[in-house]
Scaffold this motif. Structure first.
Motif, PDB file in Angstrom:
ATOM      1  N   CYS A 164       6.575  15.269  -3.522  1.00 36.08           N
ATOM      2  CA  CYS A 164       6.096  15.054  -4.890  1.00 36.08           C
ATOM      3  C   CYS A 164       7.303  14.981  -5.802  1.00 36.08           C
ATOM      4  CB  CYS A 164       5.162  16.175  -5.328  1.00 36.08           C
ATOM      5  SG  CYS A 164       3.621  16.188  -4.386  1.00 36.08           S
ATOM      6  N   SER A 165       7.250  14.054  -6.749  1.00 32.39           N
ATOM      7  CA  SER A 165       8.385  13.827  -7.630  1.00 32.39           C
ATOM      8  C   SER A 165       8.437  14.861  -8.749  1.00 32.39           C
ATOM      9  CB  SER A 165       8.323  12.419  -8.205  1.00 32.39           C
ATOM     10  OG  SER A 165       7.091  12.209  -8.850  1.00 32.39           O
ATOM     11  N   GLY A 213       4.441  15.008 -11.075  1.00 35.04           N
ATOM     12  CA  GLY A 213       3.016  14.950 -10.794  1.00 35.04           C
ATOM     13  C   GLY A 213       2.585  13.853  -9.848  1.00 35.04           C
ATOM     14  N   TRP A 214       3.472  12.963  -9.416  1.00 37.74           N
ATOM     15  CA  TRP A 214       3.103  11.896  -8.495  1.00 37.74           C
ATOM     16  C   TRP A 214       3.628  12.222  -7.103  1.00 37.74           C
ATOM     17  CZ3 TRP A 214      -0.382   8.231  -9.509  1.00 37.74           C
ATOM     18  CH2 TRP A 214      -0.764   8.085 -10.838  1.00 37.74           C
ATOM     19  N   CYS A 215       2.754  12.093  -6.118  1.00 36.21           N
ATOM     20  CA  CYS A 215       3.096  12.464  -4.752  1.00 36.21           C
ATOM     21  C   CYS A 215       3.007  11.255  -3.832  1.00 36.21           C
ATOM     22  CB  CYS A 215       2.142  13.545  -4.241  1.00 36.21           C
ATOM     23  SG  CYS A 215       2.171  15.039  -5.255  1.00 36.21           S
ATOM     24  N   LYS A 216       4.000  11.113  -2.973  1.00 37.12           N
ATOM     25  CA  LYS A 216       3.999  10.039  -1.980  1.00 37.12           C
ATOM     26  C   LYS A 216       3.180  10.523  -0.791  1.00 37.12           C
ATOM     27  CE  LYS A 216       6.949   6.819   0.486  1.00 37.12           C
ATOM     28  NZ  LYS A 216       8.336   6.402   0.733  1.00 37.12           N
ATOM     29  N   VAL A 217       2.113   9.768  -0.464  1.00 36.02           N
ATOM     30  CA  VAL A 217       1.194  10.180   0.597  1.00 36.02           C
ATOM     31  C   VAL A 217       0.926   9.032   1.557  1.00 36.02           C
ATOM     32  CG1 VAL A 217       0.043  11.814  -0.948  1.00 36.02           C
ATOM     33  CG2 VAL A 217      -0.939   9.553  -0.637  1.00 36.02           C
ATOM     34  N   GLY A 233       1.565   5.261  -0.221  1.00 38.86           N
ATOM     35  CA  GLY A 233       1.523   5.016  -1.653  1.00 38.86           C
ATOM     36  C   GLY A 233       1.634   6.331  -2.409  1.00 38.86           C
ATOM     37  N   PHE A 234       1.276   6.294  -3.677  1.00 40.42           N
ATOM     38  CA  PHE A 234       1.408   7.463  -4.541  1.00 40.42           C
ATOM     39  C   PHE A 234       0.063   7.817  -5.168  1.00 40.42           C
ATOM     40  CE2 PHE A 234       5.549   5.667  -4.144  1.00 40.42           C
ATOM     41  CZ  PHE A 234       6.429   6.730  -4.194  1.00 40.42           C
ATOM     42  N   VAL A 235      -0.185   9.133  -5.287  1.00 44.24           N
ATOM     43  CA  VAL A 235      -1.372   9.629  -5.992  1.00 44.24           C
ATOM     44  C   VAL A 235      -0.931  10.696  -6.977  1.00 44.24           C
ATOM     45  CG1 VAL A 235      -2.950   9.145  -4.071  1.00 44.24           C
ATOM     46  CG2 VAL A 235      -1.956  11.420  -4.299  1.00 44.24           C
ATOM     47  N   ASN A 236      -1.755  10.903  -7.988  1.00 41.55           N
ATOM     48  CA  ASN A 236      -1.499  11.950  -8.960  1.00 41.55           C
ATOM     49  C   ASN A 236      -1.677  13.301  -8.279  1.00 41.55           C
ATOM     50  OD1 ASN A 236      -1.794  13.886 -11.085  1.00 41.55           O
ATOM     51  ND2 ASN A 236      -2.121  12.165 -12.480  1.00 41.55           N
ATOM     52  N   GLY A 237      -0.676  14.148  -8.357  1.00 38.48           N
ATOM     53  CA  GLY A 237      -0.705  15.447  -7.695  1.00 38.48           C
ATOM     54  C   GLY A 237      -1.784  16.385  -8.196  1.00 38.48           C
ATOM     55  N   LEU A 238      -2.349  16.114  -9.370  1.00 37.23           N
ATOM     56  CA  LEU A 238      -3.391  16.985  -9.913  1.00 37.23           C
ATOM     57  C   LEU A 238      -4.680  16.941  -9.096  1.00 37.23           C
ATOM     58  CD1 LEU A 238      -2.922  16.289 -13.719  1.00 37.23           C
ATOM     59  CD2 LEU A 238      -2.188  18.303 -12.425  1.00 37.23           C
TER      60      LEU A 238
END
Length: 166
Positions: free
Chosen positions: A129-130, A136-140, A147-152
């Motif tokens: 996660c950055s 708040g953006w995580c590479k998954v 891709g990336f999703v919002n870590g929340l």
């Protein structure tokens, strides 16, 4: 001199992988193991999701506390919220799941195009996660796509007091 340095470096990396149980490949949604009960303590290893761990005690309660764990040859502390029950007496590092539908995006931000929609309750593998301005953006990885999703919208599955997943 250069050959000696490379040999020492290779031996050191091999020892690190042997101690942490890591391989040359990234661990799946790991939890950080620290030398003491708090984020101020140095990181000593990472344990992958779904790994069985031995818990010798938890401090400050399960909610927001730290647990002393051992896994393979690693002994240290993890955040209690990263652990979940598994069976009658086992404890595992809980896998990471989405808590709502979320767009898997090509880059770290809502301005990037969506690659897919990840359904609520879906297990994903988190690479990192950055922090900083992209906080708040995580590479998954999800269904073979990265891709990336919002870590929340990410939590440890079945972890009774999980508010974060690190």
């Amino acid at each position: 001199m250069k050959v000696k340095f490379v040999t020492v470096l290779a031996a050191s990396m091999g020892a690190l992988f042997a101690i942490t149980g890591a391989s040359a490949h990234a661990l799946v949604s790991p939890v950080t193991v620290r030398s003491g009960p708090g984020i101020q303590w140095p990181t000593i290893a990472k344990i992958p999701a779904n790994a069985d761990v031995n818990v010798s005690g938890c401090y400050s309660g399960w909610g927001g506390g730290w647990c002393a764990v051992s896994w393979k040859k690693v002994k240290g502390y993890v955040q209690a919220g990263a652990l979940a029950p598994s069976g009658s007496s086992d404890v595992i590092v809980a896998p990471i799941v989405t808590i709502d539908h979320v767009n898997l995006r090509k880059g770290p931000g809502s301005n990037w195009p969506s690659l897919a929609v990840v359904p609520s309750g879906t297990q994903v593998d988190v690479a990192y996660c950055s922090q900083g301005w992209l906080y708040g953006w995580c590479k998954v990885q999800y269904e073979g796509q990265t891709g990336f999703v919002n870590g929340l919208v990410l939590r440890r599955q079945d972890a009774p007091y999980s508010t974060t997943f690190y």
